[in-house]
Scaffold this motif. Sequence first.
Motif, PDB file in Angstrom:
ATOM      1  N   THR A   6     -20.584 -28.977  13.034  1.00  0.00           N
ATOM      2  CA  THR A   6     -19.753 -29.683  12.084  1.00  0.00           C
ATOM      3  C   THR A   6     -18.360 -29.945  12.646  1.00  0.00           C
ATOM      4  OG1 THR A   6     -18.699 -29.576   9.920  1.00  0.00           O
ATOM      5  CG2 THR A   6     -19.105 -27.481  11.021  1.00  0.00           C
ATOM      6  N   PRO A   7     -17.792 -31.154  12.399  1.00  0.00           N
ATOM      7  CA  PRO A   7     -16.454 -31.451  12.896  1.00  0.00           C
ATOM      8  C   PRO A   7     -15.349 -30.794  12.067  1.00  0.00           C
ATOM      9  CG  PRO A   7     -17.303 -33.314  11.646  1.00  0.00           C
ATOM     10  CD  PRO A   7     -18.420 -32.304  11.743  1.00  0.00           C
ATOM     11  N   LYS A   8     -15.692 -30.247  10.905  1.00  0.00           N
ATOM     12  CA  LYS A   8     -14.689 -29.631  10.046  1.00  0.00           C
ATOM     13  C   LYS A   8     -14.066 -28.439  10.764  1.00  0.00           C
ATOM     14  CE  LYS A   8     -13.994 -27.517   5.516  1.00  0.00           C
ATOM     15  NZ  LYS A   8     -14.640 -27.075   4.249  1.00  0.00           N
ATOM     16  N   LEU A   9     -12.747 -28.343  10.675  1.00  0.00           N
ATOM     17  CA  LEU A   9     -12.038 -27.278  11.376  1.00  0.00           C
ATOM     18  C   LEU A   9     -11.891 -26.066  10.469  1.00  0.00           C
ATOM     19  CD1 LEU A   9     -10.584 -26.688  14.076  1.00  0.00           C
ATOM     20  CD2 LEU A   9      -8.453 -27.380  12.949  1.00  0.00           C
ATOM     21  N   PRO A  10     -12.601 -24.967  10.753  1.00  0.00           N
ATOM     22  CA  PRO A  10     -12.459 -23.755   9.938  1.00  0.00           C
ATOM     23  C   PRO A  10     -11.035 -23.225  10.029  1.00  0.00           C
ATOM     24  CG  PRO A  10     -14.411 -23.635  11.340  1.00  0.00           C
ATOM     25  CD  PRO A  10     -13.603 -24.801  11.816  1.00  0.00           C
ATOM     26  N   PHE A  11     -10.525 -22.725   8.901  1.00  0.00           N
ATOM     27  CA  PHE A  11      -9.159 -22.216   8.873  1.00  0.00           C
ATOM     28  C   PHE A  11      -9.033 -20.966   9.737  1.00  0.00           C
ATOM     29  CE2 PHE A  11      -5.904 -19.391   7.133  1.00  0.00           C
ATOM     30  CZ  PHE A  11      -4.800 -20.225   7.153  1.00  0.00           C
ATOM     31  N   TYR A  12      -8.013 -20.952  10.577  1.00  0.00           N
ATOM     32  CA  TYR A  12      -7.688 -19.763  11.357  1.00  0.00           C
ATOM     33  C   TYR A  12      -6.190 -19.773  11.627  1.00  0.00           C
ATOM     34  CZ  TYR A  12      -7.322 -16.324  15.049  1.00  0.00           C
ATOM     35  OH  TYR A  12      -6.935 -15.226  15.782  1.00  0.00           O
ATOM     36  N   LYS A  13      -5.534 -18.666  11.382  1.00  0.00           N
ATOM     37  CA  LYS A  13      -4.096 -18.548  11.624  1.00  0.00           C
ATOM     38  C   LYS A  13      -3.880 -17.648  12.823  1.00  0.00           C
ATOM     39  CE  LYS A  13       0.286 -17.750   9.226  1.00  0.00           C
ATOM     40  NZ  LYS A  13       0.784 -19.115   9.497  1.00  0.00           N
ATOM     41  N   ALA A  14      -3.373 -18.213  13.889  1.00  0.00           N
ATOM     42  CA  ALA A  14      -3.178 -17.451  15.122  1.00  0.00           C
ATOM     43  C   ALA A  14      -2.148 -16.353  14.928  1.00  0.00           C
ATOM     44  CB  ALA A  14      -2.746 -18.379  16.248  1.00  0.00           C
TER      45      ALA A  14
END
Length: 264
Positions: A6-14
Amino acid sequence: MNIATTPKLPFYKATGRECDLFETAYENGLPLLLKGPTGCGKTRFVEHMAAKMGKSLYTVACHDDLSAADLIGRYLLKGGETVWVDGPLTCAVREGGICYLDEVVEARKDVTVVLHPLTDTRRTLMIDRTGEELVAPKGFMLVASYNPGYQNVLKRLKPSTRQRFLSISFDFPQAETEIAVVAAESGLEPGRVAPLVRLAGHIRRLSGMDLEEGVSTRLLIYAATLMASGMGVDQALEAAVIEPLSDEPDTQQALRDLVSTIYG
């Protein structure tokens, strides 16, 4: 096995330079090992990076019975014919995708034998059953994770395997970051998330309780999701924190007492 395209970008906070290291490892064809407690964001990190880079991701949840054949593939009977079916590792090598082995230390020992040629300058995968030797293309990347806290004499990642990977240590994020993550994932406003994160910090610092691990960020997201859906705090925490953390009545009661202290 889970295949994500999927092209959807999963949320991730570095929380540091982990994204830069991942991309640099990918560009140079280097394998990467993620170390840290359960539920601290290792899998989400890989999902985020694969989507960000537009790569197919083959995720394998490793377990006691996972064998090399499960990763490479096997002959199966289909419509009266015996046909070869690639496993997730082989698919990733052929396609130049990312193969992520979650909790790799749980897999059988023959799995590491298969991984070693893919984690050095050979970058090859030998398929004994078909006689093929695949050379991984530039786009292929091998990522693995494990929880050092669960290692024991019988299940330990050998130094000969660890030293074939670049490594990143993960831990639970700082309070401000964890509040932002839980709020974004659950839809619960940050002001209501803050006590949850404060509760998690107390649980993680507790000693002498019958807990294998502290509460994960994942469980906090579950609790916040229930609360955002209208469930009361006590019921949400019972289902998402207290019951998952322990089966011991005394420990559960101690956790309830802590909840009362935080929420009043």
